[in-house]
Design a protein around this motif. Structure first.
Motif, PDB file in Angstrom:
ATOM      1  N   LEU A  47       0.832  -1.200   0.000  1.00  0.00           N
ATOM      2  CA  LEU A  47       0.000   0.000   0.000  1.00  0.00           C
ATOM      3  C   LEU A  47       0.870   1.255   0.000  1.00  0.00           C
ATOM      4  O   LEU A  47       0.610   2.206  -0.742  1.00  0.00           O
ATOM      5  N   PHE A  48       1.920   1.252   0.805  1.00  0.00           N
ATOM      6  CA  PHE A  48       2.844   2.381   0.867  1.00  0.00           C
ATOM      7  C   PHE A  48       3.513   2.620  -0.486  1.00  0.00           C
ATOM      8  O   PHE A  48       3.602   3.754  -0.958  1.00  0.00           O
ATOM      9  N   VAL A  49       3.968   1.557  -1.119  1.00  0.00           N
ATOM     10  CA  VAL A  49       4.624   1.675  -2.420  1.00  0.00           C
ATOM     11  C   VAL A  49       3.649   2.215  -3.459  1.00  0.00           C
ATOM     12  O   VAL A  49       3.997   3.077  -4.275  1.00  0.00           O
ATOM     13  N   ILE A  50       2.406   1.760  -3.430  1.00  0.00           N
ATOM     14  CA  ILE A  50       1.400   2.239  -4.379  1.00  0.00           C
ATOM     15  C   ILE A  50       1.138   3.725  -4.163  1.00  0.00           C
ATOM     16  O   ILE A  50       1.103   4.507  -5.120  1.00  0.00           O
ATOM     17  N   VAL A  51       0.956   4.137  -2.910  1.00  0.00           N
ATOM     18  CA  VAL A  51       0.693   5.546  -2.615  1.00  0.00           C
ATOM     19  C   VAL A  51       1.878   6.416  -3.046  1.00  0.00           C
ATOM     20  O   VAL A  51       1.691   7.471  -3.662  1.00  0.00           O
ATOM     21  N   VAL A  52       3.081   5.988  -2.750  1.00  0.00           N
ATOM     22  CA  VAL A  52       4.270   6.756  -3.133  1.00  0.00           C
ATOM     23  C   VAL A  52       4.386   6.827  -4.656  1.00  0.00           C
ATOM     24  O   VAL A  52       4.689   7.888  -5.214  1.00  0.00           O
ATOM     25  N   SER A  53       4.118   5.732  -5.340  1.00  0.00           N
ATOM     26  CA  SER A  53       4.199   5.722  -6.804  1.00  0.00           C
ATOM     27  C   SER A  53       3.184   6.672  -7.420  1.00  0.00           C
ATOM     28  O   SER A  53       3.514   7.432  -8.338  1.00  0.00           O
ATOM     29  N   VAL A  54       1.959   6.646  -6.922  1.00  0.00           N
ATOM     30  CA  VAL A  54       0.927   7.547  -7.449  1.00  0.00           C
ATOM     31  C   VAL A  54       1.313   8.998  -7.187  1.00  0.00           C
ATOM     32  O   VAL A  54       1.189   9.855  -8.070  1.00  0.00           O
ATOM     33  N   THR A  55       1.809   9.283  -6.008  1.00  0.00           N
ATOM     34  CA  THR A  55       2.217  10.649  -5.675  1.00  0.00           C
ATOM     35  C   THR A  55       3.358  11.113  -6.575  1.00  0.00           C
ATOM     36  O   THR A  55       3.327  12.231  -7.097  1.00  0.00           O
ATOM     37  N   LEU A  56       4.350  10.263  -6.774  1.00  0.00           N
ATOM     38  CA  LEU A  56       5.471  10.632  -7.634  1.00  0.00           C
ATOM     39  C   LEU A  56       5.012  10.847  -9.073  1.00  0.00           C
ATOM     40  O   LEU A  56       5.473  11.777  -9.746  1.00  0.00           O
ATOM     41  N   TYR A  57       4.107  10.023  -9.558  1.00  0.00           N
ATOM     42  CA  TYR A  57       3.589  10.183 -10.919  1.00  0.00           C
ATOM     43  C   TYR A  57       2.851  11.512 -11.062  1.00  0.00           C
ATOM     44  O   TYR A  57       3.032  12.232 -12.049  1.00  0.00           O
ATOM     45  N   GLN A  58       2.028  11.848 -10.069  1.00  0.00           N
ATOM     46  CA  GLN A  58       1.289  13.110 -10.125  1.00  0.00           C
ATOM     47  C   GLN A  58       2.246  14.300 -10.086  1.00  0.00           C
ATOM     48  O   GLN A  58       2.066  15.274 -10.820  1.00  0.00           O
ATOM     49  N   GLN A  59       3.251  14.228  -9.242  1.00  0.00           N
ATOM     50  CA  GLN A  59       4.213  15.321  -9.155  1.00  0.00           C
ATOM     51  C   GLN A  59       4.999  15.445 -10.460  1.00  0.00           C
ATOM     52  O   GLN A  59       5.263  16.556 -10.932  1.00  0.00           O
ATOM     53  N   HIS A  60       5.370  14.318 -11.039  1.00  0.00           N
ATOM     54  CA  HIS A  60       6.094  14.320 -12.312  1.00  0.00           C
ATOM     55  C   HIS A  60       5.245  14.956 -13.407  1.00  0.00           C
ATOM     56  O   HIS A  60       5.735  15.782 -14.187  1.00  0.00           O
ATOM     57  N   SER A  61       3.960  14.609 -13.446  1.00  0.00           N
ATOM     58  CA  SER A  61       3.052  15.194 -14.434  1.00  0.00           C
ATOM     59  C   SER A  61       2.906  16.696 -14.214  1.00  0.00           C
ATOM     60  O   SER A  61       2.905  17.472 -15.175  1.00  0.00           O
ATOM     61  N   ALA A  62       2.789  17.110 -12.968  1.00  0.00           N
ATOM     62  CA  ALA A  62       2.659  18.535 -12.662  1.00  0.00           C
ATOM     63  C   ALA A  62       3.921  19.297 -13.062  1.00  0.00           C
ATOM     64  O   ALA A  62       3.844  20.411 -13.601  1.00  0.00           O
ATOM     65  N   ILE A  63       5.072  18.716 -12.831  1.00  0.00           N
ATOM     66  CA  ILE A  63       6.336  19.356 -13.199  1.00  0.00           C
ATOM     67  C   ILE A  63       6.439  19.486 -14.714  1.00  0.00           C
ATOM     68  O   ILE A  63       6.847  20.537 -15.227  1.00  0.00           O
ATOM     69  N   GLN A  64       6.070  18.437 -15.439  1.00  0.00           N
ATOM     70  CA  GLN A  64       6.106  18.509 -16.899  1.00  0.00           C
ATOM     71  C   GLN A  64       5.160  19.583 -17.423  1.00  0.00           C
ATOM     72  O   GLN A  64       5.507  20.327 -18.348  1.00  0.00           O
ATOM     73  N   GLU A  65       3.968  19.657 -16.855  1.00  0.00           N
ATOM     74  CA  GLU A  65       3.001  20.672 -17.271  1.00  0.00           C
ATOM     75  C   GLU A  65       3.550  22.067 -16.986  1.00  0.00           C
ATOM     76  O   GLU A  65       3.426  22.971 -17.822  1.00  0.00           O
ATOM     77  N   SER A  66       4.180  22.250 -15.842  1.00  0.00           N
ATOM     78  CA  SER A  66       4.780  23.546 -15.504  1.00  0.00           C
ATOM     79  C   SER A  66       5.907  23.898 -16.472  1.00  0.00           C
ATOM     80  O   SER A  66       6.050  25.056 -16.885  1.00  0.00           O
ATOM     81  N   GLU A  67       6.703  22.906 -16.845  1.00  0.00           N
ATOM     82  CA  GLU A  67       7.790  23.155 -17.787  1.00  0.00           C
ATOM     83  C   GLU A  67       7.247  23.537 -19.162  1.00  0.00           C
ATOM     84  O   GLU A  67       7.790  24.430 -19.821  1.00  0.00           O
ATOM     85  N   ARG A  68       6.174  22.867 -19.603  1.00  0.00           N
ATOM     86  CA  ARG A  68       5.553  23.222 -20.887  1.00  0.00           C
ATOM     87  C   ARG A  68       5.016  24.657 -20.841  1.00  0.00           C
ATOM     88  O   ARG A  68       5.217  25.443 -21.774  1.00  0.00           O
ATOM     89  N   GLU A  69       4.325  24.977 -19.753  1.00  0.00           N
ATOM     90  CA  GLU A  69       3.778  26.327 -19.598  1.00  0.00           C
ATOM     91  C   GLU A  69       4.901  27.358 -19.542  1.00  0.00           C
ATOM     92  O   GLU A  69       4.800  28.425 -20.161  1.00  0.00           O
TER      93      GLU A  69
END
Length: 128
Positions: A47-69
């Motif tokens: 459960l911990f690994v899943i939560v951390v993976s989802v959080t990292l994926y969301q942060q990675h997506s947010a960072i990419q979106e910020s870089e595009r913007e």
């Protein structure tokens, strides 16, 4: 004759055997408890690994979106700076009386005293 005869083995019920059986039962219970604890721990880790993976994926997506913007805004800034520099040049030219006279002749068909203006059709002007 020996083949027909059933052999019966009696269990020795001694104190040693009784203790061995109790120790085996305790060991079995401990193993069951250990397996349960490890299963629960494994489930929490999963459960911990899943939560951390989802959080990292969301942060990675947010960072990419910020870089595009950021890239788009950077390009827009460069365009605006180029436009600003061309407007600065236009302002400098508008301080020149000869440039103002040229604009007046071209856009408003004004002429100097004694000067004659000839207007050519636009198709001939584009061929030049």
């Amino acid at each position: 004759m020996d083949g027909n005869r059933k052999t019966e083995i009696k269990k020795l019920t001694t104190e040693y055997m009784h203790r061995q059986e109790e120790m085996e039962e305790k060991r079995s219970r401990r193993m069951k408890g250990l397996k349960r604890r490890l299963s629960v721990f494994g489930a929490f880790m999963l459960l911990f690994v899943i939560v951390v993976s989802v959080t990292l994926y969301q942060q990675h997506s947010a960072i990419q979106e910020s870089e595009r913007e950021n890239q788009l805004l950077q390009e827009e800034l460069e365009d605006l700076q180029a436009e600003g520099s061309s407007l600065e040049e236009e302002i400098e030219l508008l301080h020149d009386p000869e440039y103002i006279a040229e604009l007046a002749r071209r856009d408003f068909f004004l002429s100097k005293p004694g000067e004659t203006l000839f207007q050519l059709p636009r198709s001939q002007m584009n061929d030049d």
